[in-house]
Write a protein that holds these residues in place. Structure first.
Motif, PDB file in Angstrom:
ATOM      1  N   GLY A   6       0.591  -1.356   0.077  1.00 29.49           N
ATOM      2  CA  GLY A   6      -0.361  -0.021  -0.018  1.00 29.49           C
ATOM      3  C   GLY A   6       0.897   1.024  -0.199  1.00 29.49           C
ATOM      4  O   GLY A   6       0.116   2.108  -0.270  1.00 29.49           O
ATOM      5  N   ASP A   7       1.735   1.130   0.477  1.00 34.08           N
ATOM      6  CA  ASP A   7       3.189   2.171   0.587  1.00 34.08           C
ATOM      7  C   ASP A   7       4.481   1.841  -0.202  1.00 34.08           C
ATOM      8  O   ASP A   7       4.746   0.868   0.401  1.00 34.08           O
ATOM      9  CB  ASP A   7       3.435   2.789   1.562  1.00 34.08           C
ATOM     10  CG  ASP A   7       4.216   3.753   2.023  1.00 34.08           C
ATOM     11  OD1 ASP A   7       5.135   4.283   0.701  1.00 34.08           O
ATOM     12  OD2 ASP A   7       4.356   4.505   3.117  1.00 34.08           O
ATOM     13  N   PRO A   8       4.480   1.969  -1.575  1.00 34.74           N
ATOM     14  CA  PRO A   8       6.398   1.952  -2.478  1.00 34.74           C
ATOM     15  C   PRO A   8       6.610   1.722  -1.428  1.00 34.74           C
ATOM     16  O   PRO A   8       8.051   0.816  -1.011  1.00 34.74           O
ATOM     17  CB  PRO A   8       5.383   2.845  -3.125  1.00 34.74           C
ATOM     18  CG  PRO A   8       5.248   4.314  -2.585  1.00 34.74           C
ATOM     19  CD  PRO A   8       4.288   4.168  -1.657  1.00 34.74           C
ATOM     20  N   LYS A   9       7.598   3.174  -0.141  1.00 37.98           N
ATOM     21  CA  LYS A   9       8.865   2.825   0.751  1.00 37.98           C
ATOM     22  C   LYS A   9       8.547   1.546   1.571  1.00 37.98           C
ATOM     23  O   LYS A   9       9.516   1.266   2.102  1.00 37.98           O
ATOM     24  CB  LYS A   9       8.378   3.814   1.924  1.00 37.98           C
ATOM     25  CG  LYS A   9       8.343   5.632   0.469  1.00 37.98           C
ATOM     26  CD  LYS A   9       8.585   6.228   1.611  1.00 37.98           C
ATOM     27  CE  LYS A   9       8.660   7.885   0.999  1.00 37.98           C
ATOM     28  NZ  LYS A   9       8.780   9.077   1.702  1.00 37.98           N
ATOM     29  N   LEU A  10       7.452   1.277   1.755  1.00 36.93           N
ATOM     30  CA  LEU A  10       7.339  -0.043   2.992  1.00 36.93           C
ATOM     31  C   LEU A  10       7.366  -1.187   2.071  1.00 36.93           C
ATOM     32  O   LEU A  10       7.568  -2.564   2.641  1.00 36.93           O
ATOM     33  CB  LEU A  10       5.606   0.080   3.421  1.00 36.93           C
ATOM     34  CG  LEU A  10       4.779  -0.827   4.488  1.00 36.93           C
ATOM     35  CD1 LEU A  10       6.046  -0.721   5.727  1.00 36.93           C
ATOM     36  CD2 LEU A  10       3.223  -0.983   5.097  1.00 36.93           C
ATOM     37  N   ALA A  11       6.863  -1.415   1.032  1.00 42.50           N
ATOM     38  CA  ALA A  11       7.539  -2.686   0.203  1.00 42.50           C
ATOM     39  C   ALA A  11       8.631  -2.720  -0.008  1.00 42.50           C
ATOM     40  O   ALA A  11       9.133  -3.568  -0.129  1.00 42.50           O
ATOM     41  CB  ALA A  11       6.135  -2.445  -1.148  1.00 42.50           C
ATOM     42  N   ASP A  12       9.412  -1.176  -0.646  1.00 41.39           N
ATOM     43  CA  ASP A  12      10.899  -1.602  -0.542  1.00 41.39           C
ATOM     44  C   ASP A  12      11.720  -2.398   0.669  1.00 41.39           C
ATOM     45  O   ASP A  12      11.955  -2.565   0.863  1.00 41.39           O
ATOM     46  CB  ASP A  12      11.789   0.066  -1.074  1.00 41.39           C
ATOM     47  CG  ASP A  12      10.896   0.426  -2.613  1.00 41.39           C
ATOM     48  OD1 ASP A  12      10.304  -0.629  -3.194  1.00 41.39           O
ATOM     49  OD2 ASP A  12      10.833   1.512  -2.395  1.00 41.39           O
ATOM     50  N   PHE A  13      10.707  -1.103   1.929  1.00 46.81           N
ATOM     51  CA  PHE A  13      11.543  -1.566   2.802  1.00 46.81           C
ATOM     52  C   PHE A  13      11.574  -3.444   3.631  1.00 46.81           C
ATOM     53  O   PHE A  13      11.912  -4.105   3.499  1.00 46.81           O
ATOM     54  CB  PHE A  13      10.907  -1.264   4.759  1.00 46.81           C
ATOM     55  CG  PHE A  13      11.357  -1.358   5.557  1.00 46.81           C
ATOM     56  CD1 PHE A  13      12.346  -0.779   6.105  1.00 46.81           C
ATOM     57  CD2 PHE A  13      10.834  -2.069   6.583  1.00 46.81           C
ATOM     58  CE1 PHE A  13      12.939  -0.796   7.165  1.00 46.81           C
ATOM     59  CE2 PHE A  13      11.453  -2.514   7.683  1.00 46.81           C
ATOM     60  CZ  PHE A  13      12.528  -1.816   7.976  1.00 46.81           C
ATOM     61  N   TYR A  14      10.122  -3.748   2.959  1.00 45.11           N
ATOM     62  CA  TYR A  14       9.717  -5.049   3.272  1.00 45.11           C
ATOM     63  C   TYR A  14      10.568  -6.393   1.944  1.00 45.11           C
ATOM     64  O   TYR A  14      11.502  -6.779   2.814  1.00 45.11           O
ATOM     65  CB  TYR A  14       8.682  -5.608   3.280  1.00 45.11           C
ATOM     66  CG  TYR A  14       8.205  -6.717   2.773  1.00 45.11           C
ATOM     67  CD1 TYR A  14       8.369  -7.789   3.952  1.00 45.11           C
ATOM     68  CD2 TYR A  14       7.592  -8.196   1.800  1.00 45.11           C
ATOM     69  CE1 TYR A  14       7.974  -9.538   3.828  1.00 45.11           C
ATOM     70  CE2 TYR A  14       8.354  -9.589   1.336  1.00 45.11           C
ATOM     71  CZ  TYR A  14       7.602  -9.862   2.514  1.00 45.11           C
ATOM     72  OH  TYR A  14       7.901 -11.494   2.784  1.00 45.11           O
ATOM     73  N   GLU A  15      10.931  -5.880   1.401  1.00 44.19           N
ATOM     74  CA  GLU A  15      12.025  -6.537   0.351  1.00 44.19           C
ATOM     75  C   GLU A  15      13.380  -6.652   0.753  1.00 44.19           C
ATOM     76  O   GLU A  15      14.153  -7.020   0.423  1.00 44.19           O
ATOM     77  CB  GLU A  15      12.033  -5.567  -0.830  1.00 44.19           C
ATOM     78  CG  GLU A  15      10.355  -6.190  -1.669  1.00 44.19           C
ATOM     79  CD  GLU A  15      10.596  -7.096  -3.236  1.00 44.19           C
ATOM     80  OE1 GLU A  15      10.999  -7.230  -3.220  1.00 44.19           O
ATOM     81  OE2 GLU A  15      10.017  -5.559  -4.408  1.00 44.19           O
ATOM     82  N   HIS A  16      13.491  -5.255   1.200  1.00 42.57           N
ATOM     83  CA  HIS A  16      15.567  -5.517   1.975  1.00 42.57           C
ATOM     84  C   HIS A  16      14.623  -6.702   3.094  1.00 42.57           C
ATOM     85  O   HIS A  16      16.044  -6.548   2.987  1.00 42.57           O
ATOM     86  CB  HIS A  16      15.891  -3.880   1.808  1.00 42.57           C
ATOM     87  CG  HIS A  16      16.871  -3.646   2.573  1.00 42.57           C
ATOM     88  ND1 HIS A  16      17.357  -2.484   1.818  1.00 42.57           N
ATOM     89  CD2 HIS A  16      17.314  -4.005   3.689  1.00 42.57           C
ATOM     90  CE1 HIS A  16      18.867  -2.568   2.813  1.00 42.57           C
ATOM     91  NE2 HIS A  16      18.250  -3.549   3.548  1.00 42.57           N
ATOM     92  N   VAL A  17      14.412  -6.391   3.549  1.00 46.95           N
ATOM     93  CA  VAL A  17      14.195  -7.410   5.178  1.00 46.95           C
ATOM     94  C   VAL A  17      14.066  -8.987   5.007  1.00 46.95           C
ATOM     95  O   VAL A  17      14.433  -9.928   6.019  1.00 46.95           O
ATOM     96  CB  VAL A  17      13.628  -7.293   6.540  1.00 46.95           C
ATOM     97  CG1 VAL A  17      14.563  -5.250   6.264  1.00 46.95           C
ATOM     98  CG2 VAL A  17      12.087  -6.700   6.175  1.00 46.95           C
ATOM     99  N   ALA A  18      13.017  -8.502   3.835  1.00 48.12           N
ATOM    100  CA  ALA A  18      12.374  -9.989   4.027  1.00 48.12           C
ATOM    101  C   ALA A  18      13.530 -11.392   3.361  1.00 48.12           C
ATOM    102  O   ALA A  18      12.984 -12.968   3.787  1.00 48.12           O
ATOM    103  CB  ALA A  18      11.871 -10.291   2.276  1.00 48.12           C
ATOM    104  N   PRO A  19      14.899 -11.389   3.219  1.00 40.46           N
ATOM    105  CA  PRO A  19      16.002 -12.942   2.745  1.00 40.46           C
ATOM    106  C   PRO A  19      16.195 -13.461   4.533  1.00 40.46           C
ATOM    107  O   PRO A  19      15.892 -14.688   4.547  1.00 40.46           O
ATOM    108  CB  PRO A  19      16.745 -12.159   2.472  1.00 40.46           C
ATOM    109  CG  PRO A  19      16.855 -10.634   1.572  1.00 40.46           C
ATOM    110  CD  PRO A  19      15.352 -10.033   1.771  1.00 40.46           C
ATOM    111  N   VAL A  20      15.457 -12.689   5.499  1.00 36.73           N
ATOM    112  CA  VAL A  20      15.959 -12.832   6.620  1.00 36.73           C
ATOM    113  C   VAL A  20      14.740 -14.249   7.317  1.00 36.73           C
ATOM    114  O   VAL A  20      15.301 -15.334   7.106  1.00 36.73           O
ATOM    115  CB  VAL A  20      15.550 -12.199   8.208  1.00 36.73           C
ATOM    116  CG1 VAL A  20      15.935 -13.186   9.044  1.00 36.73           C
ATOM    117  CG2 VAL A  20      16.433 -11.271   7.843  1.00 36.73           C
ATOM    118  N   ASP A  21      13.620 -14.027   6.920  1.00 37.62           N
ATOM    119  CA  ASP A  21      12.368 -15.318   6.512  1.00 37.62           C
ATOM    120  C   ASP A  21      11.659 -14.306   6.412  1.00 37.62           C
ATOM    121  O   ASP A  21      10.932 -13.824   6.645  1.00 37.62           O
ATOM    122  CB  ASP A  21      12.329 -15.593   8.229  1.00 37.62           C
ATOM    123  CG  ASP A  21      11.445 -16.474   8.406  1.00 37.62           C
ATOM    124  OD1 ASP A  21      10.579 -16.123   6.863  1.00 37.62           O
ATOM    125  OD2 ASP A  21      11.861 -17.687   9.032  1.00 37.62           O
TER     126      ASP A  21
END
Length: 471
Positions: A312-327
């Motif tokens: 819903g927010d491109p900055k939030l989506a970018d943040f999630y993609e950055h941290v997603a590799p952890v799990d």
């Protein structure tokens, strides 16, 4: 009684200069009336020159909303007098808009996908801003810094059926505009809404210049109640324009509703017609919210609700993609359900959170070094530091300092026994088959252990101690 809502959304485009002159649009921290020239002040003899970037931004929005671009569009003069409009007319588009017939997909009140039709998109100039001064003498000041800012007006069909749907539509539209990079949602007055609302069979009322997403929902909710009460009392709903008083959460009558002929539209003689339909082929769109939502579910295996929230927010989506590799699943849960709630509580932006530090926190959770409860404590320590403008401390440092590392359940046997001794009635209830009593006892132990133990493991220990004890 069916509610019928249509919206007119005025979006300030984030161009560097105004729509018809070279004045800077970056006026937020400057003195009033310092970003003005003869063109945006409407002085005699001043001639407008169209901003190409504003047209390109408008076409990007049209393409993202699946719209048709006519071969010819045209600017017109909308004539009316108001102090913030010095030349007594606004340059806008009337019967030949930039684009027509688009769609936006939202979720309706039952959770089903719904298509909201877009009637038209057109370009126009923003008027100035009135500042009302009250006190011993009442008067208004006019600031023309905003005069001439490029506006894109997006008009929907009356397809919305509740204030909640209207807010969801605006959230989706805002996300699309931010993904396109044509809109700065942090700028004051960057998005303003005129809402047309009626109850089936009654007259339509327009609520003008609502300046927030929450405001739209509140104004429309008030109007639904007001109009229903009028009809219940046997009175008629009057066709009129109303203003939303945000501080009081009510709408007040402003004037009778203007008709189009009141504005005496005619073609703007100082601007050539636009022929830009062939520009659409050159416009490249980024990955938009719906496409990114679908990719998140497929690529990361996360739920639909989490995917909607995260995109819903491109900055939030970018943040999630950055941290997603952890799990990916753990990251989605913590970003969408926990981090976002903590940020909203503090009125902070996701850009204030260092993703590397958040990844360290996720790693501690994934390895079982800390419990979820301890993780929330660590996160709050991190965010408090960020909010105070201090460096974000490493999660491991906070865990060590506050002694939050998860301990083996056996270390808490003495605490468990003390809790059982202090709560004999709960022990008796558990032995009598009341399972809720076990949750109560585990909660009491969790308080004593400050969240350092795993609740499931504590449940096992508490049950074993009850079975062995004579309490």
């Amino acid at each position: 009684m069916k509610t019928i809502i249509g919206l007119e959304i005025h979006v300030q485009l984030s161009t560097a200069t105004k729509l018809f002159c070279g004045c800077s649009t970056d006026y937020r921290d400057d003195e009033p009336n310092t970003h003005c020239c003869p063109i945006c002040l409407g002085l005699p003899g001043a001639l407008p020159r169209l901003n190409r970037k504003a047209v390109e931004y408008g076409l990007s929005v049209a393409k993202a909303l699946n719209m048709k671009v006519p071969e010819v569009s045209e600017f017109a003069r909308k004539n009316y007098f108001y102090p913030d409009l010095p030349k007594a007319y606004q340059i806008t588009q009337y019967d030949k808009p930039l684009a027509v017939e688009g769609t936006v997909e939202i979720e309706d009140d039952e959770g089903h996908e719904k298509i909201v039709r877009i009637t038209r998109v057109h370009l126009e100039e923003d008027p100035g801003r009135l500042v009302h001064v009250t006190g011993s003498s009442k008067y208004s000041l006019v600031d023309y810094n905003r005069s001439g800012i490029p506006l894109l007006e997006i008009v929907t069909e009356p397809d919305l059926r509740s204030p909640q749907e209207a807010r969801r539509f605006l959230n989706k539209l805002r996300a699309i505009l931010e993904y396109l990079g044509v809109f700065d949602g942090d700028r004051e007055g960057a998005l303003r809404v005129d809402a047309n609302i009626s109850l089936e069979g009654s007259e339509r009322v327009e609520v003008k210049n609502i300046s927030s997403y929450k405001g739209v929902e509140k104004a429309l909710t008030f109007e639904v109640t007001r109009q229903k009460n009028l009809l219940r009392r046997g009175q008629k709903v009057v066709r009129e324009t109303r203003h939303f008083m945000e501080g009081r959460g009510i709408t007040t009558s402003a004037r009778g509703k203007e008709e189009e002929y009141d504005y005496r539209y005619f073609p703007e003689p100082d601007l050539q017609p636009l022929r830009v339909a062939d520009w659409m082929e050159k416009i490249k769109l980024p990955e938009l919210p719906t496409a990114r939502k679908n990719r998140f579910m497929e690529q990361y295996g996360i739920s639909l609700n989490h995917a909607r929230t995260l995109t819903g927010d491109p900055k939030l989506a970018d943040f999630y993609e950055h941290v997603a590799p952890v799990d990916p699943i753990l990251s989605a849960t913590w970003v969408a359900d926990i981090l976002l709630g903590e940020l909203n509580y503090r009125d902070m932006s996701i850009s204030a959170v260092p993703p590397e530090r958040f990844m360290e926190l996720l790693a501690l959770l994934r390895s079982g070094t800390i419990t979820d409860k301890a993780g929330v404590q660590v996160l709050r320590e991190m965010l408090n530091a960020c909010a105070a403008g201090k460096p974000c401390e490493a999660p491991a440092t906070i865990v060590k300092r506050e002694n939050l590392a998860k301990a083996a359940g056996d270390e808490f046997t003495a605490i468990v026994q003390a809790v059982l001794a202090a709560n004999p009635q709960a022990v008796s209830d558990y032995r009598a088959g009341k399972k809720g009593a076990l949750n109560f006892l585990v909660g009491q132990v969790m308080k004593e252990t400050r969240g350092r133990a795993d609740p499931r493991e504590l449940g096992r220990i508490v049950a074993e101690c009850i079975d062995k004890s004579e309490v």
